[in-house]
Design a protein around this motif. Structure first.
Motif, PDB file in Angstrom:
ATOM      1  N   PHE A  32       0.832  -1.202   0.000  1.00  0.00           N
ATOM      2  CA  PHE A  32       0.000   0.000   0.000  1.00  0.00           C
ATOM      3  C   PHE A  32       0.871   1.257   0.000  1.00  0.00           C
ATOM      4  N   HIS A  33       1.878   1.277   0.855  1.00  0.00           N
ATOM      5  CA  HIS A  33       2.756   2.447   0.916  1.00  0.00           C
ATOM      6  C   HIS A  33       3.485   2.670  -0.404  1.00  0.00           C
ATOM      7  N   SER A  34       3.805   1.584  -1.079  1.00  0.00           N
ATOM      8  CA  SER A  34       4.563   1.699  -2.326  1.00  0.00           C
ATOM      9  C   SER A  34       3.800   2.460  -3.405  1.00  0.00           C
ATOM     10  N   GLN A  35       2.453   2.493  -3.307  1.00  0.00           N
ATOM     11  CA  GLN A  35       1.673   3.179  -4.333  1.00  0.00           C
ATOM     12  C   GLN A  35       1.371   4.640  -3.964  1.00  0.00           C
ATOM     13  N   LEU A  36       1.817   5.071  -2.750  1.00  0.00           N
ATOM     14  CA  LEU A  36       1.598   6.459  -2.370  1.00  0.00           C
ATOM     15  C   LEU A  36       2.542   7.378  -3.141  1.00  0.00           C
ATOM     16  N   PRO A  37       2.122   8.620  -3.393  1.00  0.00           N
ATOM     17  CA  PRO A  37       2.971   9.543  -4.163  1.00  0.00           C
ATOM     18  C   PRO A  37       4.358   9.702  -3.541  1.00  0.00           C
ATOM     19  N   SER A  38       5.380   9.588  -4.367  1.00  0.00           N
ATOM     20  CA  SER A  38       6.774   9.839  -3.975  1.00  0.00           C
ATOM     21  C   SER A  38       7.329   8.813  -3.001  1.00  0.00           C
TER      22      SER A  38
END
Length: 770
Positions: A32-38
């Motif tokens: 999930f975190h990997s798809q957050l911006p930047s």
């Protein structure tokens, strides 16, 4: 510098063999975190200089000064906690893409709520902005304005609580309970998850939401642990150092590094003034600390551990220590020199490592081959640079106290700030030494502090009393807050009156803790002595007492065993208002007051000619303030004269009021149209100690020994808090350093006398309380 013995490191040997329960969904959170911006993993920075200092194999810093565009790791927990809460409410799969979540939210009403000391609230606000939903963030009253602005910059509504962090948590929950759209994303859970008024009984789904949100936030932090595993490869850290606030991040660290097969030691670090985990571990149960002294380590400034986190930390934390704000500030400077721009929370683990003695490192199992990981949890930010609490030197401590403006708000043309800042410093100074501290503030903004060096029992107790307010700094000739030393004199407002005496008493308190006496030594740093002495009154009303007391006001090293009291009066003289041209109608109250002032002057002369008290001499009286009239063209109907009557032993408010009434009544008989009202507005009794009392003899002996000559015993013309203590049956004496310029344009205390007072007070405490 005579350095303090700081609060010791607390070791928990049972944690070495404890294994944390398995966790779920860590890979889902990572994806999930990997798809957050930047998104990208934060750096693991080698600290070679600190590695050499500690004599270990390596020290790595997990640099969370910039995570997903924010200056803190908190977005990891806030984002996953927010997603899990929304997914649960909207019945979405846990592997749902971010765009799917945003689309689902577009057709429903959801608002995010949180309480924060700074970074968590900003992270929740950022997630609300990403998802296009509103957020309401509750913050403590002491939060820095710059931090509030940053939270607002994310588009959130910020609500400031009346209290500290724990109160902000309650306020956020109360507000959420009244909003049907609310989701609370909070990294804190209390014992029953909710401690809010009955208004929340209408929203039972919130109860479980707090517990779930807490655990989801903890799971979100585990992404950082997975990154560390990848960055270290096959290496498993021997020691990790983690900052602790409510405990949710530390829970994630313990959960990961205490899995089966790992034997990583966990060292927790907290601010001295909110060391709730340290105190809980010492007691063996969750403990609440006072938040009256906010820390620059705002994200760690929490009064009670989260109940869910406590259940893990009590078993999994190997060692716990607390640090001062100044140590965190210095650690920020150290990291800056190493190319890392960190805030105080992020620098706290570095301060903890720098504190370790050789014996501490051995207990932690550190060797020349050990690998250490420290978590730097926030980037640089604005904060008030703190004063050091490390010194036990009474002169250096006096300098620090003088630098803190504690001018009484009831005095001066420009009211002073009061005692809050200096009370916070004194509390932090005591907490750094693990001295029991109490905050007394019945009158808002006018705190007093009590410190107790507890004895083993069966000994007498000694109270050391000193006021922490000063008169106004207005009109001071030079820098009133300099604390500068020149030619053996320490200058500044309050240097003599009486921060030198307060410093000597504080050092005595610290010495008493080290000596392990049988009786208690109690320090009372009291508010408002320069005006109405509400501080000592409130300390006594709170139940604090002792077998004897010393007030360390400046006495030029002479023991004052008696002093005068006083009574304040208001005399209203009544006339008749009329136009200035109508002498036939008007009665001039100011002129009538003149008759009284003449008689008062005569009485004052007769009074001082009397023998009075054998020690204190005669009483005295003077007119202090006169008011009257409205405009030049009118007869004044009213004039008021405020009077101070200094009293000696045997005189009472009633007896001196009778004297004034006789003067005024004689004027009624002799002067046409003379009318008055008389009232006593305030009084303090005179004070006299028994010269043959064993405590008086003990103090005289120790003072004489310190000075190398026989102590002088005198009475004083002024009033002090001695009278309030003596009125409660506490044998009391007045003794303190040499100084000049009290209330004047230039004020100083003599440096050598400050040392002598600290030495003698320590000797008195040792003998009296042994």
């Amino acid at each position: 510098m005579t350095r303090a013995t700081p609060r010791p490191i607390l070791f928990n040997p049972a944690a070495k063999s404890w294994t944390a329960p398995l966790t779920e969904c860590t890979e889902l959170a990572y994806r999930f975190h990997s798809q957050l911006p930047s998104y990208s993993p934060t750096k693991l920075v080698p600290l070679r200089h600190l590695t050499e200092q500690l004599g270990v194999g390596a020290v790595h810093l997990k640099d969370e000064t910039c995570r997903l565009g924010l200056p803190s790791f908190k977005i990891l927990g806030a984002s996953w906690g927010t997603f899990r809460a929304i997914a649960r409410q909207l019945d979405l799969p846990l592997d749902s893409p971010l765009d799917t979540v945003k689309q689902a939210l577009s057709s429903t009403n959801i608002s995010l709520y949180a309480a924060t000391d700074g970074n968590h609230g900003r992270a929740v606000a950022r997630m609300a902005s990403i998802l296009g939903i509103p957020a309401q963030i509750h913050v403590p009253v002491c939060m820095h304005g710059g931090t509030i602005d940053l939270i607002r910059s994310e588009g959130a509504r910020v609500v400031t609580s009346d209290g500290f962090y724990d109160q902000a948590v309650v306020d956020a929950r109360v507000a959420a309970a009244q909003d049907d759209t609310a989701i609370v994303v909070q990294d804190y859970a209390s014992g029953d998850y909710v401690q809010i008024p009955q208004v929340c009984s209408q929203a039972p789904p919130l109860y479980l939401q707090y517990a779930y949100a807490h655990q989801w936030i903890v799971d979100g932090y585990l992404t950082m642990m997975l990154e560390i595993d990848e960055q270290l490869g096959e290496t498993v850290p021997d020691l990790v150092v983690v900052p602790v606030g409510v405990g949710s991040f530390a829970q994630a660290v313990v959960t990961h590094f205490k899995q089966s097969g790992k034997r990583t030691t966990v060292l927790a670090v907290e601010p001295d003034t909110s060391a709730s985990l340290w105190k809980s571990l010492r007691r063996g149960e969750s403990s609440t600390t006072s938040e009256k002294t906010p820390s620059i380590m705002a994200g760690l400034d929490c009064g009670t551990p989260s109940s869910i986190s406590w259940a893990v930390l009590r078993h999994g934390v190997d060692a716990s220590l607390s640090i001062s704000d100044f140590e965190a500030h210095e650690a920020c400077g150290y990291l800056s020199s190493q190319g890392v721009s960190a805030g105080p929370c992020g620098a706290a683990p570095i301060a903890a490592l720098r504190r370790l003695e050789v014996s501490d490192r051995e207990k932690l199992g550190l060797t020349k081959d050990s690998v250490v990981v420290v978590f730097c949890t926030e980037g640089s930010r604005d904060y008030e640079i703190p004063h050091s609490v490390a010194s036990d030197d009474p002169v250096e401590l006096t300098q620090t106290l003088v630098k803190i403006n504690s001018a009484n708000p009831s005095l001066g043309s420009v009211p002073g700030p009061g005692e809050t800042a200096i009370a916070r410093y004194i509390t932090a100074w005591m907490e750094h030494r693990d001295i029991e501290a109490h905050w007394i503030e019945p009158t808002p903004g006018r705190p007093s502090v009590v410190g107790v060096a507890r004895g083993s029992g069966r000994g007498k107790s000694l109270m050391l009393n000193g006021h922490i307010d000063t008169v106004t700094i207005m009109g001071y000739e030079d820098d009133p807050l300099s604390g500068e030393i020149r030619d053996g004199k320490l200058y500044g407002r309050g240097a003599a009156d009486m921060k030198c005496g307060v410093a000597a008493a504080m050092v005595t308190l610290a010495n008493a803790k080290k000596q392990g006496l049988k009786g208690n030594v109690i320090f009372t740093g009291v508010a408002d002595e320069e005006f109405a002495s509400i501080g000592t009154e409130q300390v006594l009303e709170a139940g604090w007492t002792a077998d004897a007391a010393i007030v360390s006001e400046p006495t030029d090293l002479e023991i004052q065993h008696a002093h005068k009291g006083f009574v304040w009066f208001e005399v209203d003289i009544h006339g008749i208002a009329a136009h200035g041209s109508r002498y036939d109608l008007g009665v001039d109250a100011i002129c009538k007051a003149g008759y009284f002032l003449v008689e008062l002057d005569k009485f004052a002369s007769r009074l001082v000619e009397q023998a009075g008290d054998p020690i204190l001499g005669p009483g005295s009286i003077h007119a202090s303030i006169i008011k009257g009239g409205e405009e030049v063209s009118s007869y004044p109907s009213f004039a008021q004269i405020q009077i101070e009557r200094r009293t000696v032993t045997g005189e009472t408010p009633e007896s001196v009021e009778k004297e004034l009434k006789e003067i005024l009544d004689s004027l009624v008989d002799r002067v046409p149209n003379f009318k008055y009202d008389l009232r006593a507005t305030f009084h303090r009794s005179a004070f006299k100690a028994d010269l043959d009392h064993p405590f008086t003899e003990l103090v005289r002996k120790q003072v004489s020994k310190t000075l190398g000559k026989e102590a002088v015993m005198l009475g004083a013309p002024y009033w002090t808090d001695c009278a309030l203590l003596a009125d409660k049956g506490i044998p009391t004496l007045l003794w303190g350093p040499k100084g000049k310029g009290l209330h004047g344009k230039v004020e100083y205390a003599e440096v050598e006398s400050i040392k002598q007072v600290a030495e003698a007070l320590t000797a008195v405490a040792f003998e009296f309380c042994s």
